[in-house]
Design an enzyme around this catalytic site. Structure first.
Site, PDB file in Angstrom:
ATOM      1  N   LYS A 173       0.746  -1.149   0.060  1.00  0.00           N
ATOM      2  CA  LYS A 173       0.076   0.533   0.188  1.00  0.00           C
ATOM      3  C   LYS A 173       0.995   1.511   0.044  1.00  0.00           C
ATOM      4  O   LYS A 173       0.678   2.235  -0.403  1.00  0.00           O
ATOM      5  CB  LYS A 173      -0.948   0.101   1.423  1.00  0.00           C
ATOM      6  CG  LYS A 173      -2.166  -1.105   0.814  1.00  0.00           C
ATOM      7  CD  LYS A 173      -3.215  -0.998   2.432  1.00  0.00           C
ATOM      8  CE  LYS A 173      -3.853  -1.443   2.383  1.00  0.00           C
ATOM      9  NZ  LYS A 173      -4.893  -1.262   3.123  1.00  0.00           N
ATOM     10  N   ASP A 220     -10.174   3.863   2.234  1.00  0.00           N
ATOM     11  CA  ASP A 220     -10.954   2.948   3.471  1.00  0.00           C
ATOM     12  C   ASP A 220     -11.730   4.558   4.330  1.00  0.00           C
ATOM     13  O   ASP A 220     -12.781   3.398   5.083  1.00  0.00           O
ATOM     14  CB  ASP A 220      -9.245   2.778   4.157  1.00  0.00           C
ATOM     15  CG  ASP A 220      -8.903   1.970   3.995  1.00  0.00           C
ATOM     16  OD1 ASP A 220      -9.379   0.483   3.382  1.00  0.00           O
ATOM     17  OD2 ASP A 220      -7.903   0.637   4.301  1.00  0.00           O
TER      18      ASP A 220
END
Ligand code: NAP
Length: 276
Positions: free
Chosen positions: A64, A100
């Site tokens: 990520k 997210d």
């Protein structure tokens, strides 16, 4: 035929193909969503396949942060969090965002309406990647206080500094003092997840009106949520965050904004319970 995928290393555990596969079928689209294991030394080469081979991809552990290096640009959200979980391409260039925050906020909005009523006094347990997204999301909802509680206090302090005057860093020993006026408690540590140690805290003294949210979703009902439920606090598990973070990515790649339906939730719940 639109192709998308999730990359990680390892990737076997990902439930994203089930989620996106459900929506592809539900909307009658000609598309696919696979999971691909990409080792760190293959990351740059994989990113170059976005555009020719894939409309985009989700990115999970351990890529990520590193993947940002290989993209042509990232949006403000990804920059603030320092991590990308969704990539797409436009005119031959590759861009990244982080969904997210959307997942975290939409899950609470759906399952605990009114959770962000003022004054929003939040306690966030943890200071890793997920906590960073949570704290950023809470600043967007104008939280009055964000108390970041972490084993390594220096990480909590660094996070609090990044997100401004309303955020502060604390040790676990300070929890009893923080509980009285808290309106939200979020577990953003990996504690309580299957195969990890439990989250060893007591909720004594927690404001009865506080919502308790665990980002862990395997198991679905963690000990933290059981304890909170027993005290009469409203609880929200972490599965909804996983489902809602997938919505903006799907919309970008497939051009349809999908819904997080009870049927989808039941499908993933069954998969988690089967231990697959
Ligand atoms: P991470 O970056 O590795 O951070 C882990 C956090 O847990 C750190 O704050 C760490 O504290 C703390 N921790 C780990 N072991 C501990 C221990 N023995 N005692 C006390 N604290 C401990 O992980 P992450 O990416 O933030 O993920 C955290 C959790 O969120 C995971 O369970 C993940 O599955 C979940 N998550 C869920 C979703 C969702 O969609 N529901 C999305 C993202 C993440 P130190 O800083 O002291 O090491």
């Amino acid at each position: 035929m639109i192709r998308a995928c999730v990359i990680g290393w390892p990737i076997r555990q990902s439930r994203s193909p089930l989620i996106h596969g459900y929506w592809i079928k539900r909307h009658g689209l000609s598309g696919s969503y696979d999971k691909l294991e990409v080792a760190p030394d293959g990351l740059q080469a994989f990113v170059s396949r976005i555009g020719p081979d894939f409309a985009g991809c989700n990115v999970t552990v351990p890529h990520k942060e590193e993947v940002m290096e290989w993209l042509d640009g990232v949006d403000d959200t990804a920059r603030a969090i320092g991590a990308v979980n969704t990539i797409w391409h436009e005119d031959g260039r590759r861009f990244g965002t982080n969904t997210d925050i959307t997942g975290f906020l939409a899950n609470l909005d759906q399952l605990a309406p009114g959770w962000d009523a003022a004054p929003l006094n939040a306690i966030v347990l943890g200071a890793g990647g997920a906590a960073r997204a949570v704290v950023y999301g809470l600043t967007q909802r104008r939280a009055a206080k964000i108390a970041i509680v972490n084993r390594s206090l220096d990480r909590a302090e660094e996070l609090a500094r990044t997100f401004g005057a309303n955020a502060s860093a604390h040790t676990y020993a300070e929890l009893p003092e923080l509980f009285g006026d808290a309106t939200l408690v979020v577990n953003a540590t990996s504690l309580g997840m299957i195969g990890k140690p439990g989250l060893d805290i007591t909720l004594d003294g927690l404001n009865p009106a506080a919502v308790v949210n665990d980002l862990v979703y395997v198991p679905l009902k963690t000990k933290l949520l059981e304890d909170a439920e027993r005290r009469g606090n409203r609880t929200v598990d972490g599965l909804g965050m996983l489902l809602h973070q997938a919505v903006p990515a799907f919309a970008r790649w497939f051009g349809v904004t999908p819904e997080v339906t009870p049927e989808l939730r039941a499908l993933i719940e069954a998969d988690i319970k089967s231990g697959a």
